[in-house]
Design a protein around this motif. Structure first.
Motif, PDB file in Angstrom:
ATOM      1  N   MET A 122     -19.644  14.177  -3.156  1.00 41.60           N
ATOM      2  CA  MET A 122     -18.858  15.280  -3.715  1.00 41.60           C
ATOM      3  C   MET A 122     -19.808  16.351  -3.077  1.00 41.60           C
ATOM      4  SD  MET A 122     -19.351  15.941  -7.541  1.00 41.60           S
ATOM      5  CE  MET A 122     -21.271  15.369  -8.119  1.00 41.60           C
ATOM      6  N   THR A 123     -20.163  17.556  -3.589  1.00 45.92           N
ATOM      7  CA  THR A 123     -21.093  18.554  -2.859  1.00 45.92           C
ATOM      8  C   THR A 123     -21.716  19.352  -3.976  1.00 45.92           C
ATOM      9  OG1 THR A 123     -19.432  20.236  -2.795  1.00 45.92           O
ATOM     10  CG2 THR A 123     -19.609  18.757  -0.475  1.00 45.92           C
ATOM     11  N   LEU A 124     -22.814  19.619  -3.943  1.00 44.64           N
ATOM     12  CA  LEU A 124     -23.740  19.715  -4.667  1.00 44.64           C
ATOM     13  C   LEU A 124     -24.994  20.471  -4.282  1.00 44.64           C
ATOM     14  CD1 LEU A 124     -24.547  17.131  -7.626  1.00 44.64           C
ATOM     15  CD2 LEU A 124     -22.392  19.168  -7.884  1.00 44.64           C
ATOM     16  N   SER A 125     -25.554  21.408  -5.098  1.00 45.86           N
ATOM     17  CA  SER A 125     -26.936  22.175  -4.666  1.00 45.86           C
ATOM     18  C   SER A 125     -27.904  20.919  -5.116  1.00 45.86           C
ATOM     19  CB  SER A 125     -27.436  23.093  -5.210  1.00 45.86           C
ATOM     20  OG  SER A 125     -26.942  22.811  -6.805  1.00 45.86           O
ATOM     21  N   PHE A 126     -29.246  20.920  -4.494  1.00 42.47           N
ATOM     22  CA  PHE A 126     -30.272  19.890  -4.841  1.00 42.47           C
ATOM     23  C   PHE A 126     -31.518  20.307  -4.858  1.00 42.47           C
ATOM     24  CE2 PHE A 126     -28.863  20.781   0.287  1.00 42.47           C
ATOM     25  CZ  PHE A 126     -29.471  20.577   0.649  1.00 42.47           C
ATOM     26  N   ILE A 127     -32.421  19.396  -4.982  1.00 41.46           N
ATOM     27  CA  ILE A 127     -33.984  19.320  -4.925  1.00 41.46           C
ATOM     28  C   ILE A 127     -34.499  18.839  -4.433  1.00 41.46           C
ATOM     29  CG2 ILE A 127     -36.229  18.917  -6.341  1.00 41.46           C
ATOM     30  CD1 ILE A 127     -33.710  21.618  -7.403  1.00 41.46           C
ATOM     31  N   CYS A 128     -35.836  19.160  -2.312  1.00 44.52           N
ATOM     32  CA  CYS A 128     -36.266  18.783  -1.642  1.00 44.52           C
ATOM     33  C   CYS A 128     -37.398  18.852  -2.298  1.00 44.52           C
ATOM     34  CB  CYS A 128     -36.733  19.024  -0.595  1.00 44.52           C
ATOM     35  SG  CYS A 128     -34.513  19.586  -0.268  1.00 44.52           S
ATOM     36  N   TYR A 129     -38.061  17.990  -2.444  1.00 46.80           N
ATOM     37  CA  TYR A 129     -39.897  17.745  -2.234  1.00 46.80           C
ATOM     38  C   TYR A 129     -40.978  17.775  -0.867  1.00 46.80           C
ATOM     39  CZ  TYR A 129     -45.045  16.194  -3.532  1.00 46.80           C
ATOM     40  OH  TYR A 129     -45.852  16.259  -3.751  1.00 46.80           O
ATOM     41  N   ASN A 130     -41.513  19.018  -1.434  1.00 46.89           N
ATOM     42  CA  ASN A 130     -42.497  19.313   0.575  1.00 46.89           C
ATOM     43  C   ASN A 130     -43.927  18.543  -0.368  1.00 46.89           C
ATOM     44  OD1 ASN A 130     -43.872  20.802   1.780  1.00 46.89           O
ATOM     45  ND2 ASN A 130     -42.456  21.693   2.905  1.00 46.89           N
ATOM     46  N   MET A 131     -44.395  18.428   1.000  1.00 50.99           N
ATOM     47  CA  MET A 131     -45.783  17.378   0.161  1.00 50.99           C
ATOM     48  C   MET A 131     -46.811  18.680   0.217  1.00 50.99           C
ATOM     49  SD  MET A 131     -46.239  13.703   2.428  1.00 50.99           S
ATOM     50  CE  MET A 131     -47.444  13.203   1.816  1.00 50.99           C
ATOM     51  N   SER A 132     -46.740  20.179   0.975  1.00 54.71           N
ATOM     52  CA  SER A 132     -47.345  20.474   1.139  1.00 54.71           C
ATOM     53  C   SER A 132     -47.793  21.776  -0.355  1.00 54.71           C
ATOM     54  CB  SER A 132     -47.517  21.269   2.554  1.00 54.71           C
ATOM     55  OG  SER A 132     -47.551  20.470   3.150  1.00 54.71           O
ATOM     56  N   THR A 133     -45.701  21.670  -0.712  1.00 52.45           N
ATOM     57  CA  THR A 133     -45.570  22.828  -1.434  1.00 52.45           C
ATOM     58  C   THR A 133     -45.262  22.389  -2.765  1.00 52.45           C
ATOM     59  OG1 THR A 133     -43.694  23.290  -0.366  1.00 52.45           O
ATOM     60  CG2 THR A 133     -45.232  24.193   0.281  1.00 52.45           C
ATOM     61  N   GLY A 134     -44.577  20.852  -2.988  1.00 51.85           N
ATOM     62  CA  GLY A 134     -43.799  20.941  -4.169  1.00 51.85           C
ATOM     63  C   GLY A 134     -42.458  20.868  -4.367  1.00 51.85           C
ATOM     64  N   LEU A 135     -41.794  21.221  -5.608  1.00 52.45           N
ATOM     65  CA  LEU A 135     -40.568  21.061  -5.570  1.00 52.45           C
ATOM     66  C   LEU A 135     -39.540  22.421  -4.771  1.00 52.45           C
ATOM     67  CD1 LEU A 135     -40.325  20.195  -9.134  1.00 52.45           C
ATOM     68  CD2 LEU A 135     -40.224  19.031  -6.846  1.00 52.45           C
ATOM     69  N   VAL A 136     -38.953  22.297  -4.188  1.00 46.50           N
ATOM     70  CA  VAL A 136     -38.608  23.114  -3.262  1.00 46.50           C
ATOM     71  C   VAL A 136     -36.841  22.590  -3.784  1.00 46.50           C
ATOM     72  CG1 VAL A 136     -37.230  24.019  -1.494  1.00 46.50           C
ATOM     73  CG2 VAL A 136     -39.602  22.753  -1.418  1.00 46.50           C
ATOM     74  N   PHE A 137     -35.747  24.309  -4.728  1.00 51.88           N
ATOM     75  CA  PHE A 137     -34.709  24.399  -4.858  1.00 51.88           C
ATOM     76  C   PHE A 137     -33.387  24.723  -3.447  1.00 51.88           C
ATOM     77  CE2 PHE A 137     -31.261  26.574  -6.817  1.00 51.88           C
ATOM     78  CZ  PHE A 137     -30.523  25.802  -7.479  1.00 51.88           C
ATOM     79  N   GLN A 153     -35.508  17.284   7.521  1.00 55.23           N
ATOM     80  CA  GLN A 153     -36.152  18.083   8.447  1.00 55.23           C
ATOM     81  C   GLN A 153     -36.532  18.860   8.272  1.00 55.23           C
ATOM     82  OE1 GLN A 153     -31.901  18.761   9.950  1.00 55.23           O
ATOM     83  NE2 GLN A 153     -31.433  16.501   9.917  1.00 55.23           N
ATOM     84  N   ASN A 154     -36.498  19.677   6.689  1.00 56.36           N
ATOM     85  CA  ASN A 154     -37.707  20.838   6.619  1.00 56.36           C
ATOM     86  C   ASN A 154     -38.403  20.354   5.677  1.00 56.36           C
ATOM     87  OD1 ASN A 154     -35.588  23.149   7.994  1.00 56.36           O
ATOM     88  ND2 ASN A 154     -34.230  21.719   7.093  1.00 56.36           N
ATOM     89  N   HIS A 155     -38.191  19.471   4.508  1.00 55.02           N
ATOM     90  CA  HIS A 155     -39.345  19.253   3.820  1.00 55.02           C
ATOM     91  C   HIS A 155     -40.056  17.639   3.635  1.00 55.02           C
ATOM     92  CE1 HIS A 155     -38.559  23.331   1.897  1.00 55.02           C
ATOM     93  NE2 HIS A 155     -37.879  23.000   2.372  1.00 55.02           N
ATOM     94  N   THR A 156     -40.254  16.983   2.501  1.00 53.72           N
ATOM     95  CA  THR A 156     -40.691  15.936   2.538  1.00 53.72           C
ATOM     96  C   THR A 156     -39.362  14.734   2.839  1.00 53.72           C
ATOM     97  OG1 THR A 156     -42.424  16.291   2.448  1.00 53.72           O
ATOM     98  CG2 THR A 156     -41.704  13.658   2.109  1.00 53.72           C
ATOM     99  N   ASP A 157     -38.537  14.765   1.808  1.00 53.70           N
ATOM    100  CA  ASP A 157     -37.408  14.516   1.346  1.00 53.70           C
ATOM    101  C   ASP A 157     -36.318  14.959   0.006  1.00 53.70           C
ATOM    102  OD1 ASP A 157     -35.551  11.914   1.231  1.00 53.70           O
ATOM    103  OD2 ASP A 157     -36.984  10.568   2.054  1.00 53.70           O
TER     104      ASP A 157
END
Length: 366
Positions: A122-137, A153-157
């Protein structure tokens, strides 16, 4: 000026990276998965476990001279589904919506603070976590695996949620950027795959449409022969080259004081282990379950005269994982030397104990 110099030194010390704590060995002999497992256990630690993308890069470097062939690693299909966070965090908290998890779906989205399991395609938007900047929508529609790849590839996971407080913070973060409360992928998934060394690593690097369990008999894992070296599930009875790993952390099941443990490690290995990152804490968590005592000595000690905790390496404690009420300056520290240990159960956090306590301990070969 002195204070500025101190903080500069602190930042420099905290930025020092650690050595990789697992060494890979590429074995060119052709064996079945079970034969390869036996060989690795007799000669090293076990068939290769992969904890993260850095491990995967190291693994690819190890096998690239093996040419275009499939190569066994230590991931095998089990019979029980287990929940994992994509980041490798321990699953200590769940916040399912009513009636969830339902059915046989394997990926998790969050909506209005509650979690629901849905098909991973299923396709959805999502939340990444970046060790330097925190949450990323990320306001892009992707399936769960593509979202995971994007975050790595762009953040942490993909984001992990470890307790109720983090769940509330994430709910507010999502609402501030998406007031409709629409569903977003988080990093929780389940599968039936288990590492040969019983590691709890949740890292997966499957190729497109894999694992597909073709004809219902593909229960073992190879890194495939193609350029990206992603993973396929394959029948365990086929013969391939394989990769073993040699773990550099060893739990010693002897009950010694901290000073005795230090002497043992330096005589028989290199030193008591220092835990200076989340990654090293995960490796400690993987091996500490072998201990026979409730806590296990680390190379962490308190300098009363300096009013600070230090690792045996001389590094200050930048990454911290203290249990509540621990990690501060001990009372009467001039009368009783305090050392650091990791709990072998529960959250596996660090505790402060008198050095005379007799515990198992972890040596490192680096």
């Amino acid at each position: 000026m002195a204070q500025t110099l101190y903080f500069t030194l602190l930042i420099a010390l905290c930025s020092i990276s650690e050595c990789v704590q697992r060494q890979y060995h590429f074995i060119t002999e052709k064996k079945t998965w079970t034969e390869a497992q036996r060989y690795c256990r007799e000669n090293y630690t076990d068939l290769a476990t992969v904890d993260n993308m850095n491990d995967m890069i190291q693994l690819v470097k190890t096998v690239n001279n093996g040419g275009f062939q499939n190569i066994w690693i230590g991931l095998m299909r089990a019979s029980v589904y287990t929940w994992h966070w994509s980041s490798g965090d321990s699953v200590l908290f769940l916040n399912w919506a009513s009636g969830q998890p339902a059915g046989s779906e394997n990926c998790t989205y969050m909506s209005n603070g509650q979690w629901t399991v849905e098909p991973c395609n299923m396709t959805l938007s999502f939340i990444c976590y970046n060790m330097s900047t925190g949450l990323v929508f990320v306001n892009q529609m992707m399936n769960w695996r593509d979202a995971q790849s994007y975050c790595r590839q762009n953040h942490t996971d993909l984001v992990s949620v470890r307790n109720q407080n983090e769940n509330q913070q994430l709910e507010k973060f999502i609402h501030d950027r998406n007031s409709s409360g629409s569903a977003v992928w988080i990093g929780l998934f389940r599968d039936t795959w288990q590492w040969s060394d019983q590691s709890n690593s949740s890292f997966r690097y499957w190729d497109t449409i894999e694992p597909n369990n073709d004809k219902g008999c593909e229960d073992c894992t190879v890194i495939n022969k193609y350029a990206q070296r992603r993973w396929n599930d394959i029948p365990c009875g086929l013969t391939f080259s394989f990769v073993c790993h040699e773990d550099k952390l060893i739990v010693i099941q002897q009950n010694l004081s901290w000073s005795e443990a230090l002497r043992y490690c330096r005589q028989n290995h290199v030193d008591l282990v220092s835990v200076q990152s989340v990654e090293m804490q995960r490796r400690v968590m993987n091996v500490v379950k072998l201990a026979s005592t409730e806590a296990v000595w680390l190379g962490l000690h308190h300098y009363c005269s300096m009013n600070m905790w230090l690792w045996l390496t001389g590094d200050i404690v930048c990454y911290q994982n203290w249990a509540p009420g621990n990690g501060s300056t001990p009372e009467n520290c001039k009368l009783e030397n305090r050392k650091g240990a990791v709990q072998s159960g529960g959250d596996q956090t660090w505790i402060s104990l008198p050095e005379s306590h007799r515990l198992n301990f972890i040596c490192t070969n680096y």
